[in-house]
Design a protein around this motif. Sequence first.
Motif, short mmCIF file in Angstrom:
data_model
loop_
_atom_site.label_atom_id
_atom_site.label_comp_id
_atom_site.label_asym_id
_atom_site.label_seq_id
_atom_site.Cartn_x
_atom_site.Cartn_y
_atom_site.Cartn_z
N ARG A 35 1.11 -1.21 0.11
CA ARG A 35 0.13 -0.25 0.09
C ARG A 35 0.95 1.48 0.24
N SER A 36 1.98 1.43 1.13
CA SER A 36 3.12 2.46 1.02
C SER A 36 3.45 2.48 -0.22
N THR A 37 3.80 1.47 -1.03
CA THR A 37 4.42 1.89 -2.59
C THR A 37 3.87 2.52 -3.29
N THR A 38 3.13 1.61 -3.26
CA THR A 38 1.15 2.02 -4.25
C THR A 38 1.55 3.32 -4.55
N GLN A 39 0.86 4.40 -3.08
CA GLN A 39 0.79 5.60 -2.41
C GLN A 39 1.61 6.44 -2.97
N THR A 40 3.43 5.84 -3.01
CA THR A 40 4.68 6.74 -3.69
C THR A 40 4.23 6.46 -4.89
N ASP A 42 2.20 6.04 -7.17
CA ASP A 42 1.64 7.40 -7.53
C ASP A 42 1.56 9.14 -6.79
N ASP A 43 2.04 9.04 -5.64
CA ASP A 43 2.11 10.73 -6.16
C ASP A 43 3.49 10.94 -6.84
N SER A 45 3.99 9.76 -9.81
CA SER A 45 3.49 10.03 -10.54
C SER A 45 2.61 11.18 -10.76
N ASP A 46 1.94 11.53 -10.25
CA ASP A 46 1.28 13.28 -10.15
C ASP A 46 2.43 13.76 -9.67
#
Length: 318
Positions: A35-40, A42-43, A45-46
């Motif tokens: 979950r942490s890696t996915t959020q990072t 995504d951040d 990428s944004d």
Amino acid sequence: MIDFRYHLVSIIAVFLALAMGLVLGSTVLNDIVLRSTTQTADDLSDRNEELRGDLRSLEDGERTTGQFVETMAPRLLADELKSKRVVVFAAPGADRSQVRQVSDGVDMAGGTVTGTVTLRNTYVDKRKVGVLGGLTDTLGKSTELDMPTDAVPAERAAYLLANATVTKDEEALGKTDDDATGTLTAFEEAKFLDLSGAPQKRASLAIVVGPAEKYAGNQASVGNDSTVALASYLDETGAGTVLTAPSDSAGRGGVVTALRDDQGAQESVSTVDNLDTPPGYVVTTLALALDGNGSTGQWGSGAGSDAVAPSPSAGSDS
């Protein structure tokens, strides 16, 4: 009494418990890490998309500025250098497109570029100082010029090149002589420079285009000193000179900084530190018009600048 079988069963139970703990723990941890890696991701990428958007905006802005400058330049420069003769010197490492731009600016302003003198890297090569010194000594003895005897080879070379290309004498404008032709030919044959046009047909004004990138390493001090000496002698011998270079030239170790730090040179030679921007060649042309009219200025956005640009019509006689 506790027998061996009991010990064996106990040991197996411990290992099973450990194994189950590891499996359960790794599952929970993997889920948290995932979950942490996915959020990072995504951040990031944004953020990357934001940066790409900023870059597109900057590119669009620069393109718009460039189009505006191209449209307005003929009006801004009209008659600023009317009937003036200008010689262009390209320092070692100067960008050819920037050299062409400043020449185009002179044309738009109604002036005439007599020729371009492109200095080679050998001109600022410490290994060639002896050769340059020998050449300047020989040329000095063969002319009637009052060669500065205590000057280093780069300063003697600057003195000779200035006297071969510019003059304050109105009657000598557009004319040449054996000394001027011989000096430029000798430097060219010695592979210190290349010539185009007819720079020996003397001009009254000069533009020195600095290197596209700051001189580095062993070349830094001799490169800057040689360029400043050339601009200074051109200004002293002619009616006005501008040293123009890209934005980093006004930073530490830059050629514009070297000139601005020299009080004597700064008081006589104008500088422009934004040649790599769309308005750069326009600012250079306006600065030359002003300098030729008797007012020295330091232009651009770097340290030591007076303002971004001079006002149009600065070079008029009104």
